[in-house]
Scaffold this motif. Structure first.
Motif, short mmCIF file in Angstrom:
data_model
loop_
_atom_site.label_atom_id
_atom_site.label_comp_id
_atom_site.label_asym_id
_atom_site.label_seq_id
_atom_site.Cartn_x
_atom_site.Cartn_y
_atom_site.Cartn_z
N ARG A 76 -6.43 2.78 -17.62
CA ARG A 76 -7.02 1.86 -16.65
C ARG A 76 -8.39 1.42 -17.15
O ARG A 76 -8.98 2.04 -18.04
CB ARG A 76 -7.12 2.53 -15.30
N ARG A 130 -12.79 -2.12 -13.72
CA ARG A 130 -12.00 -2.43 -12.55
C ARG A 130 -12.05 -1.28 -11.54
O ARG A 130 -12.20 -1.48 -10.34
CB ARG A 130 -10.55 -2.72 -12.96
N TYR A 131 -11.96 -0.06 -12.09
CA TYR A 131 -11.99 1.12 -11.22
C TYR A 131 -13.32 1.18 -10.46
O TYR A 131 -13.34 1.34 -9.23
CB TYR A 131 -11.80 2.37 -12.07
N THR A 143 -13.71 -1.90 -7.93
CA THR A 143 -12.85 -1.86 -6.73
C THR A 143 -13.23 -0.67 -5.84
O THR A 143 -13.34 -0.83 -4.62
CB THR A 143 -11.36 -1.77 -7.09
N VAL A 144 -13.43 0.49 -6.45
CA VAL A 144 -13.71 1.66 -5.61
C VAL A 144 -15.08 1.53 -4.94
O VAL A 144 -15.21 1.83 -3.75
CB VAL A 144 -13.63 2.95 -6.45
N ILE A 178 -16.72 -1.27 -4.20
CA ILE A 178 -16.65 -2.29 -3.15
C ILE A 178 -15.93 -1.72 -1.93
O ILE A 178 -16.36 -1.90 -0.79
CB ILE A 178 -15.95 -3.57 -3.67
N ALA A 179 -14.83 -1.01 -2.19
CA ALA A 179 -14.08 -0.42 -1.06
C ALA A 179 -14.95 0.56 -0.30
O ALA A 179 -14.95 0.57 0.94
CB ALA A 179 -12.83 0.26 -1.59
N LEU A 180 -15.68 1.39 -1.03
CA LEU A 180 -16.55 2.38 -0.37
C LEU A 180 -17.63 1.71 0.47
O LEU A 180 -17.84 2.07 1.63
CB LEU A 180 -17.23 3.25 -1.43
N THR A 199 -17.67 -1.33 1.62
CA THR A 199 -17.08 -2.06 2.75
C THR A 199 -16.72 -1.09 3.86
O THR A 199 -17.07 -1.30 5.03
CB THR A 199 -15.81 -2.81 2.28
N LEU A 200 -16.03 -0.03 3.48
CA LEU A 200 -15.57 0.92 4.49
C LEU A 200 -16.76 1.53 5.24
O LEU A 200 -16.79 1.52 6.49
CB LEU A 200 -14.75 2.02 3.81
N PHE A 249 -18.73 -1.13 7.28
CA PHE A 249 -18.00 -1.61 8.45
C PHE A 249 -17.89 -0.52 9.51
O PHE A 249 -18.03 -0.80 10.71
CB PHE A 249 -16.60 -2.11 8.06
N VAL A 250 -17.63 0.70 9.06
CA VAL A 250 -17.55 1.79 10.03
C VAL A 250 -18.91 2.00 10.68
O VAL A 250 -19.01 2.19 11.90
CB VAL A 250 -17.04 3.09 9.35
N ALA A 272 -21.18 -0.29 11.06
CA ALA A 272 -21.39 -1.44 11.95
C ALA A 272 -20.65 -1.23 13.27
O ALA A 272 -21.18 -1.52 14.35
CB ALA A 272 -20.92 -2.71 11.27
N LYS A 329 -16.89 10.44 -11.82
CA LYS A 329 -15.45 10.46 -12.13
C LYS A 329 -15.11 9.37 -13.15
O LYS A 329 -14.37 9.60 -14.09
CB LYS A 329 -14.68 10.25 -10.81
N GLN A 349 -5.86 10.17 -20.61
CA GLN A 349 -6.21 9.04 -19.73
C GLN A 349 -7.44 8.29 -20.23
O GLN A 349 -8.51 8.32 -19.62
CB GLN A 349 -6.51 9.54 -18.32
#
Lengths: 433, 243
Positions: free
Chosen positions: A2, A6-7, A10-11, A13-15, A17-18, A21-22, A24, A156, A183
């Protein structure tokens, strides 16, 4: 396989955002809850004010002050309101009474009626603070969580690079085996491939060099031995036949062949002791005993040149090292000293030890070496004064190169300096105990 | 209210996001094909259900929509079992399973957006609520995807376990709808965990989406859940063994 980029993207941004938003949503819920409490309090204030209007005892003295004026006459005032008018200005204004600062709203719906309502500024500030604090808390509290999660995610993501780095740093000097990682991320893949290709090419080159030097030396040794024997026989025949050699051609030829044999032996030894190839077999050995053996080996030549040799210092000095290599080291130093010291000269070996290292000093009262040559004499095939060394002795120019390799192999140090005698060279070798 | 919109979007999207992330870990290499197989039937089913929703809901004594949703949930579970058992069909059967769940979530969300009660919500509230709900759902899906990738490398059975939980969750939802429609006997309530873990709490919400957590399950729900979990786990174990 991978992509790290990208990892991470994406991770993270997801963190973000989550968590944002939570946080908020929590802020929203907390603010709504506080605002509801605030509105409930307004209801209580209204009820309290109305209770006073009907002369009922109100259990709570809540924040609002209320005045109703009719044709310039105060017809109603709540307990907190003063007897004089709270504000003369229509609309919102700020005034002091009852020892507090108040926010006042005055409304005159018609010519006869005026309603004035006031609330302490401190209370307003407090209520506003509660709502705002409630909305800020989740955002502030989420920051440490974000920090910990970012640290975990980045650690990680970068772990393959750390593993790669750890494998490289743990490699020994002569370990050219490929680095293997599980990996492998896309960004590291090419680097890993290139590094492994480099190791492979380097390994092949070392192997070729090692084999070439060794093969050449080995192939030359046999014909040279035959040449030496034939020269010896030819010299004997010349003597028996009474052939004179006034120009010393036969002796020069024999000397040249001997030098070439010595050179080949040295090349083979150099090849053998090269730190890149040498597989040291370290063992506990007595350096003093080893020096005594070397002196005994060289004694016939030393005696032949009527030189004096003495071994001073410790009688036993135990250290960990490769016996063959250290014997070669001492032998080369003693041999050099004997070769380049004039007849009747003195050679001195001294052994001492500090807390963590053994020190061997070999010095003579020969012609020595100019200080500017010190760094160059360790170069392969370098001879002070070139082939026409003033001592007239044959040499390969590899002796000190081999000594330096052996010292490096044992992670020691070597220094050259002027001898403690009136002239000559002093070689100091320090080896870890 | 804003919070209602967020909760509505989360309730509908979170199970779908988790299932999609789980299936993408499975079909990681062929993710483009998977996306295609998922998108086409999803749009088709969503269009049919949304356009015919009134007609559907009037069928079977007004239980048409509930029974159709139950059918979708059960189909989702069966398709997951088939994809675990038949490797050659795994890609499109699992995509179809996700499409079944999508058609339920999608039509519910469309219904919510176009409901007359939406006049109480301002468009800004709806938009913000939808953004928050979609953002949280998508973020959880991304994190779930990477977490599951790690777990799968660490222990391959963890993937089978989580997929089985997700599959059994669909059966739990179907059984709840069938009980609601009186097509299934509920039986006695087995336990009450509302005071420890409310279905409305954040964790309860997540567990409901992941494994169909129910604070007050009935006997028939628990039995069907356990049975389906065992069946799907067995199918997944067979798949792992074949590999």
């Amino acid at each position: 396989m991978r992509s790290l980029r990208r990892y991470l993207v994406t991770v993270l941004i997801a963190l973000f955002t989550l968590i944002s938003f939570v946080a908020a949503l929590q802020s929203y819920k907390q603010s709504v809850s506080r605002a509801e409490a605030l509105f409930d309090q307004d209801l209580q204030v209204l009820a309290s004010s109305l209770s006073q209007q009907y002369k009922a005892d109100s259990a709570q003295e809540l924040g609002l002050a209320l005045q109703v004026w009719q044709q310039g006459k105060l017809v109603y005032r709540s307990a907190l309101a003063p007897e004089r008018t709270m504000s003369d200005a229509e609309g919102f204004s700020e005034h002091n009474f009852g020892g507090k600062r108040w926010r006042v709203f005055r409304q005159t719906p018609n010519d006869v009626l005026t309603v004035i309502v006031a609330q302490p500024l401190q209370q307003r500030q407090q209520l506003a603070d509660e709502v705002i604090t409630a909305s800020i808390y989740p955002v502030v509290l989420s920051l440490p969580l974000q920090a910990v999660l970012i640290w975990l995610v980045v650690s990680k993501a970068l772990s393959p690079i750390q593993r790669f780095s750890a494998q490289l740093s743990s490699k020994k000097a002569n370990d050219l085996s490929p680095v293997e990682l599980d990996q492998v991320p896309a960004e590291l893949d090419q680097m890993l491939k290139t590094t492994n290709q480099l190791f492979a090419r380097l390994g092949d080159a070392f192997e070729r060099e090692k084999r070439f030097a060794s093969d050449v030396a080995h192939e030359l040794r046999t014909p040279l031995s035959v040449l030496q024997v034939n020269l010896h026989n030819a010299s004997q025949q010349w003597q028996r036949s009474g052939i004179s050699d006034p120009e010393g051609s036969m002796l020069a030829l024999q000397s040249g062949v001997e030098r070439m044999s010595a050179l080949i032996e040295q090349i083979m030894l150099l090849n053998r002791t090269n730190p890149e190839h040498f597989q040291a077999r370290t063992e506990q050995l007595d350096l003093a005993g080893l020096c005594r053996q070397v002196v005994a080996d060289w004694y016939p030549q030393i005696d032949n040149k009527q030189q004096q040799i003495e071994l001073l210092g410790l009688e036993h000095l135990s250290l960990k090292g490769d016996a063959f290599a250290l014997r070669l080291l001492v032998s080369n130093l003693v041999g050099n000293a004997s070769k380049y010291t004039q007849t009747g000269g003195t050679i001195q070996l001294e052994l001492s030890a500090t807390q963590d290292k053994a020190v061997l000093v070999v010095q003579d009262n020969g012609p020595g070496i100019a200080p500017q040559e010190y760094s160059r004499v360790f170069d392969r095939f370098y001879r002070v004064g070139g082939d026409r060394h003033q001592s007239g002795t044959t040499g390969s120019g590899l002796g000190l190169a081999i000594v330096r390799d052996i010292v490096i192999l044992h992670q020691g140090q070597i220094r050259l300096g002027p001898s403690d005698f009136s002239s000559g060279l002093k070689v100091t070798v320090e080896l870890p105990l | 209210m804003l919070i209602n919109t967020v909760l509505m979007f989360l309730r509908e999207l979170l199970p779908l996001c988790i299932l999609l992330a789980t299936l993408l870990v499975w079909h990681r290499v062929l993710w483009r094909q998977f996306a295609l197989y998922f998108a086409l039937p999803s749009l088709l089913l969503l269009s049919v259900v949304s356009l015919k929703m009134v007609w559907i809901s009037e069928q079977l004594d007004g239980l048409g929509l509930e029974l159709l949703y139950s059918l979708f949930y059960l189909s989702c579970f069966i398709l997951l079992c088939v994809s675990a058992l038949k490797a050659q069909y795994a890609l499109w059967t699992s995509a179809l399973a996700a499409a079944c769940l999508f058609s339920i979530s999608g039509s519910n969300l469309l219904l919510y957006i176009w409901l007359p009660t939406q006049t109480e919500n301002t468009p800004a509230d709806l938009l913000l609520g939808a953004a928050l709900g979609v953002g949280i759902g998508a973020s959880i899906a991304v994190l779930w995807y990477y977490l599951l990738t790690e777990l799968k490398q660490w222990r391959s059975s963890s993937f089978a376990l989580l997929l089985s939980l997700s599959g059994a969750r669909q059966v739990m939802m179907a059984s709840a709808l069938l009980i609601q429609s009186d097509w299934l006997v509920a039986g006695p309530q087995l336990w009450q965990t509302e005071q420890w873990l409310s279905e409305q709490s954040e964790l309860g919400f997540f567990l409901q989406a992941l494994m169909g957590y129910e604070a007050t399950p009935s006997l028939s729900q628990v039995l069907s859940y356990l049975l389906c979990f065992v069946v799907l786990f067995w199918c997944c174990s067979l798949m792992e063994r074949k590999r």
